[in-house]
Design an enzyme around this catalytic site. Structure first.
Site, PDB file in Angstrom:
ATOM      1  N   THR A 196       0.607  -1.549  -0.060  1.00 43.57           N
ATOM      2  CA  THR A 196      -0.339   0.212  -0.345  1.00 43.57           C
ATOM      3  C   THR A 196       0.813   1.718  -0.010  1.00 43.57           C
ATOM      4  OG1 THR A 196      -1.199  -1.204   1.199  1.00 43.57           O
ATOM      5  CG2 THR A 196      -1.400   1.021   1.277  1.00 43.57           C
TER       6      THR A 196
ATOM      7  N   ARG B 246     -13.987  -7.852  -0.700  1.00 49.35           N
ATOM      8  CA  ARG B 246     -12.634  -8.336   0.480  1.00 49.35           C
ATOM      9  C   ARG B 246     -12.649  -6.895   0.091  1.00 49.35           C
ATOM     10  NH1 ARG B 246      -7.224  -6.263   0.860  1.00 49.35           N
ATOM     11  NH2 ARG B 246      -6.605  -6.974   2.832  1.00 49.35           N
TER      12      ARG B 246
ATOM     13  N   THR C   1       1.537  -0.875   6.185  1.00 48.74           N
ATOM     14  CA  THR C   1       1.178  -1.609   4.991  1.00 48.74           C
ATOM     15  C   THR C   1       1.629  -3.456   5.419  1.00 48.74           C
ATOM     16  OG1 THR C   1       2.023  -1.868   2.423  1.00 48.74           O
ATOM     17  CG2 THR C   1       3.621  -1.391   4.516  1.00 48.74           C
TER      18      THR C   1
END
EC number: 3.5.1.26
Length: 393
Positions: A243, A271, A294
């Protein structure tokens, strides 16, 4: 006469004292921000005392996503001290990563789900107002972080999801287009050719370890619950689920934090991970600082590690220690995961902690870099021997 003499001496004494006080104030060194290096495994921190002018404004983000950081820093520098630019910096920095498809884990054309579709999650948080704009499961819209900004600025909601979020984006002027690319289609085809391995199913039949389904629930005895908690079937790693998490702070300590991701590879449709969840993927509070996360979002979102890190700083912990505390809460319950945290206090001191990798890279831009304001830094992650004796927080 004696009375006048005493009065004169008293006035001279007061004047001398006042002069001494003023001299001490004017000659005392400029206050510095304590940020000593932490020797704990899996943490890093600003390694020398720096003044506020040397630390702010600043931009920091997860991973070695250099282009995103460079653009955010350029935007932040458009005004003196970055004033009124932190939101623009975070949004445009994350948007740059979306366009570049950073590591194929941010933006379109990456992490196809079980049906071969890419969906996006993103969030923006304002540390002054505590307002949040987020989207999750966004379909057919490339500009996830900008849609999240529109949720923040044009609605009273915190998050919009799925097709409804896409409809909102269309209403705000964003165009629909496919997020599938030839590369992501090939990834999906290869996965299906390998019997959909690995995947995220459990307690179903047919056996998800050797087939693609469709699946039906399989009754599970209570004695199997602990065994079924194991996450050995699908290892979340460096190239599986990155991320971009970004924090920007100006010289008046105004903070924005943001995230963007296309989620876990081959996820079950629908999800949503930690990235768009306030306190999980990111958290910002002008009174304290901010944090971004992350890694394995399915695990990390259960513990709100970004919030934990900010609250640890509120309690007086330095950023590096605060980041480690956020991870330790997870490690108390779940050791089979990969993740990292960056924490920054309102003054610009920063630290990072990580687990499940050899090291974690992140980008920083600030005046402290002198002739090299944008720089890549790394932190060594908590090693195997550090997995034991994790204390409860």
């Amino acid at each position: 006469m004696r009375t006048h003499l005493r009065a004169s001496l008293w006035v001279l004494c007061l004047a001398s004292t006042a002069f001494s006080i003023l001299a001490a104030v004017n000659t005392s060194p400029k206050p510095t921000l304590a940020s000593a290096f932490s020797g704990k495994a899996g943490t890093t921190a600003v390694k020398a005392n720096k003044t506020t002018d040397e630390l702010l404004p600043m931009v920091i983000n997860t991973w070695n996503f250099t282009a995103a950081n460079v653009l955010a820093w350029r935007i932040l520098k458009q005004s003196k001290g970055g004033l009124r630019q932190t939101r623009n910096a975070v949004v445009e920095g994350c948007s740059k990563c979306e366009k570049l498809q950073c590591d194929r884990t941010v933006g379109y054309g990456g992490s196809p789900d079980e049906l071969g579709e890419t969906t996006l999650d993103a969030m923006v948080m304002d540390g002054a107002t505590m307002d949040v704009g987020a989207v999750a499961g966004l379909r057919r819209i490339k500009d996830a972080i900008k849609v999240a900004r529109h949720v923040l600025e044009h609605t009273q909601h915190t998050m919009l999801v799925g097709d409804a979020a896409s409809a909102f984006a269309n209403a705000m002027g964003f165009e629909s287009e496919s997020l599938v690319t030839p590369e992501s289609k090939d990834m999906w085809l290869q996965w299906t050719a390998e019997n959909c391995q690995p995947n995220f199913w459990k307690n179903v039949h047919p056996d998800p370890k050797v087939s693609c389904g469709p699946y039906k629930p399989r009754p599970t005895p209570l004695t199997r619950w602990k065994e079924d908690r194991a996450r050995n079937e699908y290892e979340i790693g460096r190239k599986n689920h990155d991320t971009i998490g970004m924090i920007a702070i100006d010289v008046e300590n105004n903070i924005h934090a943001g995230t963007s991701t296309n989620g876990a590879n081959h996820k079950i449709p629908g999800r949503v991970g930690d990235s768009p969840i306030p306190g999980a993927g990111a958290y910002a509070d002008n009174e304290v600082g901010a944090a971004v996360a992350t890694g394995d979002g399915d695990v990390m979102m259960r513990f709100l590690p970004s919030l934990l890190a900010v609250e640890a700083m509120r309690a007086g912990k330095p950023p590096a220690e605060a980041a480690q505390k956020g991870l330790r809460r997870i490690l108390k319950h779940q050791k089979d995961f990969m993740g990292a945290l960056i924490a920054v206090d309102r003054l610009g001191n920063y630290g990072a902690a990580c687990y499940g990798l050899a090291e974690f890279p992140f980008m920083v831009s600030s005046p402290a870099g002198a002739d090299r304001p944008t720089r890549l830094e790394t932190v060594k992650c908590i090693a195997g021997q550090d997995k034991v004796n994790i204390v409860a927080l």
